[in-house]
Scaffold this motif. Structure first.
Motif, mmCIF file in Angstrom:
data_model
loop_
_atom_site.group_PDB
_atom_site.id
_atom_site.type_symbol
_atom_site.label_atom_id
_atom_site.label_comp_id
_atom_site.label_asym_id
_atom_site.label_seq_id
_atom_site.Cartn_x
_atom_site.Cartn_y
_atom_site.Cartn_z
ATOM 1 N N LYS B 34 0.845 -1.173 0.068
ATOM 2 C CA LYS B 34 0.113 0.059 0.041
ATOM 3 C C LYS B 34 0.829 1.401 -0.127
ATOM 4 N N THR B 35 0.528 2.208 -1.009
ATOM 5 C CA THR B 35 1.234 3.429 -1.170
ATOM 6 C C THR B 35 0.728 4.471 -0.151
ATOM 7 N N VAL B 36 1.478 4.806 0.853
ATOM 8 C CA VAL B 36 0.869 5.906 1.826
ATOM 9 C C VAL B 36 1.448 7.184 1.354
ATOM 10 N N VAL B 37 2.655 7.230 1.075
ATOM 11 C CA VAL B 37 2.925 8.690 0.476
ATOM 12 C C VAL B 37 3.516 8.333 -0.732
ATOM 13 N N ASP B 38 3.328 9.205 -1.726
ATOM 14 C CA ASP B 38 3.468 9.079 -2.893
ATOM 15 C C ASP B 38 4.310 10.086 -3.787
ATOM 16 N N ARG B 39 5.559 9.785 -3.929
ATOM 17 C CA ARG B 39 6.395 10.730 -4.578
ATOM 18 C C ARG B 39 6.167 12.103 -4.288
ATOM 19 N N ILE B 40 6.366 12.576 -3.072
ATOM 20 C CA ILE B 40 6.127 13.940 -2.747
ATOM 21 C C ILE B 40 7.506 14.627 -2.492
ATOM 22 N N SER B 41 7.511 15.816 -3.055
ATOM 23 C CA SER B 41 8.613 16.819 -3.021
ATOM 24 C C SER B 41 8.204 18.095 -2.362
ATOM 25 N N PHE B 42 9.130 18.565 -1.487
ATOM 26 C CA PHE B 42 8.842 19.933 -0.879
ATOM 27 C C PHE B 42 9.853 20.666 -0.010
ATOM 28 N N HIS B 43 9.850 21.811 0.192
ATOM 29 C CA HIS B 43 10.761 22.015 0.778
ATOM 30 C C HIS B 43 10.434 23.371 1.778
ATOM 31 N N VAL B 44 11.163 23.197 3.131
ATOM 32 C CA VAL B 44 10.820 24.439 4.053
ATOM 33 C C VAL B 44 11.950 25.238 4.529
ATOM 34 N N ASP B 45 11.854 26.537 4.140
ATOM 35 C CA ASP B 45 13.028 27.285 4.450
ATOM 36 C C ASP B 45 13.181 27.636 5.912
ATOM 37 N N ALA B 46 14.535 28.125 6.229
ATOM 38 C CA ALA B 46 14.784 28.455 7.580
ATOM 39 C C ALA B 46 14.013 29.761 7.947
ATOM 40 N N GLY B 47 13.340 29.548 8.972
ATOM 41 C CA GLY B 47 12.507 30.625 9.452
ATOM 42 C C GLY B 47 10.991 30.707 9.152
ATOM 43 N N GLU B 48 10.804 29.660 8.349
ATOM 44 C CA GLU B 48 9.236 29.634 8.011
ATOM 45 C C GLU B 48 8.300 28.884 9.264
ATOM 46 N N VAL B 49 7.089 29.213 9.190
ATOM 47 C CA VAL B 49 6.146 28.292 9.989
ATOM 48 C C VAL B 49 5.117 27.807 9.092
ATOM 49 N N VAL B 50 5.319 26.441 8.743
ATOM 50 C CA VAL B 50 4.604 25.909 7.737
ATOM 51 C C VAL B 50 3.668 24.904 8.472
ATOM 52 N N GLY B 51 2.281 24.971 7.941
ATOM 53 C CA GLY B 51 1.232 24.276 8.465
ATOM 54 C C GLY B 51 1.046 23.017 7.580
ATOM 55 N N PHE B 52 0.852 21.498 8.138
ATOM 56 C CA PHE B 52 0.873 20.411 7.363
ATOM 57 C C PHE B 52 -0.532 20.074 7.358
ATOM 58 N N LEU B 53 -1.380 20.133 6.312
ATOM 59 C CA LEU B 53 -2.897 19.703 6.434
ATOM 60 C C LEU B 53 -3.148 18.619 5.681
ATOM 61 N N GLY B 54 -4.255 17.963 5.981
ATOM 62 C CA GLY B 54 -4.646 16.783 5.382
ATOM 63 C C GLY B 54 -5.677 15.966 5.976
ATOM 64 N N PRO B 55 -6.774 15.143 5.457
ATOM 65 C CA PRO B 55 -7.712 14.595 6.139
ATOM 66 C C PRO B 55 -7.025 13.379 6.884
ATOM 67 N N ASN B 56 -7.689 12.649 7.724
ATOM 68 C CA ASN B 56 -7.426 11.456 8.444
ATOM 69 C C ASN B 56 -6.701 10.628 7.404
ATOM 70 N N GLY B 57 -5.484 9.978 7.737
ATOM 71 C CA GLY B 57 -5.180 8.865 6.958
ATOM 72 C C GLY B 57 -4.259 9.298 5.659
ATOM 73 N N ALA B 58 -4.135 10.921 5.412
ATOM 74 C CA ALA B 58 -3.515 11.426 4.247
ATOM 75 C C ALA B 58 -2.111 10.972 4.135
ATOM 76 N N GLY B 59 -1.314 10.802 5.189
ATOM 77 C CA GLY B 59 0.192 10.514 5.273
ATOM 78 C C GLY B 59 1.004 11.667 5.997
ATOM 79 N N LYS B 60 0.137 12.418 6.944
ATOM 80 C CA LYS B 60 0.910 13.623 7.571
ATOM 81 C C LYS B 60 2.022 12.943 8.488
ATOM 82 N N SER B 61 1.481 12.047 9.416
ATOM 83 C CA SER B 61 2.095 11.425 10.398
ATOM 84 C C SER B 61 3.524 10.686 9.878
#
Ligand code: ATP
Ligand code: MG
Lengths: 252, 332
Positions: B34-61
């Motif tokens: 089962k693919t839970v996280v599928d080819r994701i790419s992102f970056h967070v720069d120093a000093g940012e505050v980024v919210g990570f959103l998604g429904p239950n089971g989206a793959g956040k944790s």
């Protein structure tokens, strides 16, 4: 190294703060006292062909409590971490899995060695209070303790592996008990009615016969092969524990 | 909860600005097949505050566990503060303060004892350790319960212990998995303020289901659904993009059937419904138009041409919740 020592200290504290520890300590004190008395008693009637040391460390009174002791002191080690999910906290700190495994192993070993201190006291008391000089062969006692520690290392490592395999303490404990008893009985195969084993097989079983090792060491016959056996078995088991824990966190 | 740091954080060096704090490249995670996280790419720069959103089971944790080195990705690469999380794991983990989802703790330890243990694991010692533990206990409101056994604490207080643990070694990066889950409104506000304070000298990635929280503290949001990233932008931009799709409310005096038919003739209008009739002959319509269009002028013109009295026309302003729903609800 800091991580290792930090976890070791935490685990040791955990041992002495848990109620199970005091059950185990009392159990071991009683068992050691009784087996010491049982070993002394025949000497009242006259000379025996076994030394006091040998008599104490080779009977059922020595082995059976050990079968119970190891599951009791090891079953919690990794099962509880897995059940509570606390490995996630441990391993996202700058800590290696090897640090965790070794720290828990040594904490358990130290506790186990402390459990044996009453026996040393018994022997010293025998000299001091009994006023008997050379009441027991010191080398034999040292040999017996050597096996006690080596055997402890291997069996604690078995317990570590078992508790890494299950998040359920009871399952881990029963598995440890089964493995330890099985290993003990395997060592006795050649002596049993199963004759006709080839020489190599005979030798193999002798090699893993803890009872035999104990008899020899407690009569002062120190041999390096059992030492190598216990140490290498311990190492293999601990590596297997590390692999199991990693595999279980990665797959699950 | 708002005491100043006991020791000032180190000033950022040139390198902190050059390398992104989190760099996720084409990461996939499978559990069995089962693919839970599928080819994701992102970056967070120093000093940012980024919210990570998604429904239950989206793959956040799952993603956060990969970022902290607890789970290795099935494929792809992750760098934290320039350190590869697999090959240079210890160095990467030193930079991270992580609070896992359900805050697993050693429940038979006391609060202070536990924080000392954690601080020592993270390499603090001596006077510095005592000062830091004292500071985070102050900051997270734990001073009064420092002698309590963790087992006896309420969920909110355990959460604070987890947060204090994440902060204790002054990490550059905080990864917080649902930090306000299970807290009461006062505590939620306190944690939110704490995060705002922290954002001055930390980079923060936090997951949450409370969207107002994200609007309050996050400069950027990443929305993930079924293992893929649906959007990554500032909350304002996301909302503005959606606003053009808006829903229009209209109150006129007209024969409902005729008005409905004529409104439908405007090509970009998808749906017209009569919401209610109000006394005085007013009819209230809800009109949904296609994305990227503003139909208000056309509607006003239509009303004028037909001589329908018009007393209200308004477009619902979208919020982050609408964006979230639009991007993550299952298409039926
Ligand atoms: N150890 C695991 N073994 C098998 N499947 C897993 C495992 N961990 C997570 N999953 C699956 O991966 C998916 C994503 O889980 P994850 O915990 O990342 O979701 P989430 O976005 O954090 O959800 P929530 O908002 O409920 O916390 C779920 O479908 C879950 O069932
Ligand atoms: Mg989650």
């Amino acid at each position: 190294m800091t991580a290792f020592i930090t976890i070791l200290r935490k685990e040791l504290r955990g041992f002495f703060l848990s109620p199970v520890a005091y059950v185990v300590i009392s159990m071991m004190m009683i068992v050691q006292g009784v087996s010491f008395l049982f070993a002394l008693k025949p000497l009242l009637t006259g000379p025996q062909n076994m030394s006091l040391v040998q008599a104490q460390f080779t009977g059922a009174l020595f082995w059976i409590p050990l079968f119970v002791l190891f599951p009791l002191i090891t079953m919690r080690l990794f099962s509880e971490e897995q059940k509570m999910g606390t490995l996630e906290m441990l391993l996202t700190a700058p800590v290696r899995m090897a640090d965790v495994v070794l720290a828990k192993f040594f904490a358990c070993l130290i506790f186990y060695i402390i459990l044996w201190l009453p026996t040393i006291l018994h022997y010293l008391l025998l000299e001091w209070i009994g006023g008997i000089e050379h009441a027991f062969p010191v080398y034999a006692l040292a040999g017996a303790f050597c096996i006690i520690v080596l055997l402890g290392m291997m069996n604690i490592a078995i317990g570590c592996l078992a508790s890494s395999l299950s998040a359920n303490q009871i399952v881990a404990g029963v598995l440890t008990f089964a493995l330890i008893v099985m290993l003990f009985l395997l060592g006795h195969l050649p002596g049993s009615s199963l004759g006709g084993l080839s020489e190599i097989v005979q030798e193999f079983f002798e090699h893993i016969n803890s009872d035999l090792h104990m008899q020899r060491f407690s009569s002062g016959m120190v041999d390096t092969r059992p030492i190598a056996y216990y140490l290498s078995a311990t190492a293999v088991l601990l590596v297997a524990t590390t692999f199991t824990l990693n595999a279980r966190r990665w797959k699950n | 909860m708002r005491y100043p740091c006991a020791t000032a954080p180190k000033p950022p060096t040139a390198a902190t600005f050059l390398t992104p704090m989190i760099d996720v490249h084409n990461v996939t995670r499978q559990f069995y097949s089962k693919t839970v996280v599928d080819r994701i790419s992102f970056h967070v720069d120093a000093g940012e505050v980024v919210g990570f959103l998604g429904p239950n089971g989206a793959g956040k944790s799952t993603t956060m566990r990969m970022l902290t080195g607890y789970l290795p990705p099935t494929s792809g690469g992750i760098k934290v503060a320039g350190h590869d999380i697999l090959t240079d794991s210890i160095a990467a983990r030193r930079e991270i303060g992580y609070m896992p989802e359900n805050v697993p703790l050693y429940t038979d330890m006391r609060v202070k004892e536990y924080l000392h243990f954690r601080a020592r694991l993270k390499g603090l010692s001596g006077k510095e350790l005592r000062i830091r533990v004292g500071a985070v206990m102050d900051r997270c409101g734990l001073t009064d319960v420092r002698r309590k056994i963790i087992r006896t604490l309420s969920r909110g207080y355990r959460q604070r212990v987890g947060l204090a643990d994440a902060l204790v070694h002054q990490p550059k990066l905080l990864i917080l998995d649902e930090p306000t889950n299970g807290l009461d409104p006062n505590q939620i506000r306190q944690v939110r303020e704490l995060i705002q304070d922290l954002s001055e000298n930390h980079t923060v990635l936090l997951s949450t289901h409370i969207l107002s929280e994200v609007e309050a503290v996050c400069g950027r949001v990443i929305i993930i659904n079924e293992g893929t990233i649906k959007a990554a932008d500032t909350p304002e931009n996301l909302v503005n993009q959606l606003r053009r799709a808006g829903t229009v409310h209209l109150e006129i005096q007209a024969v409902p059937e005729i008005a409905e038919a004529k409104l439908r003739e405007i090509s970009v209008i998808k749906k017209v419904t009569l919401e209610c009739e109000i006394e005085g002959g007013w009819k209230r319509f809800v009109i949904r138009a296609e994305s990227g269009t503003d139909v208000r002028q056309k509607i006003v013109a239509l009303c004028a041409a037909n001589g329908w009295p018009l007393r209200e026309i308004s477009r619902l302003s979208a919020n982050l919740e609408d964006v979230f729903v639009e991007l993550t609800q299952r298409q039926i």
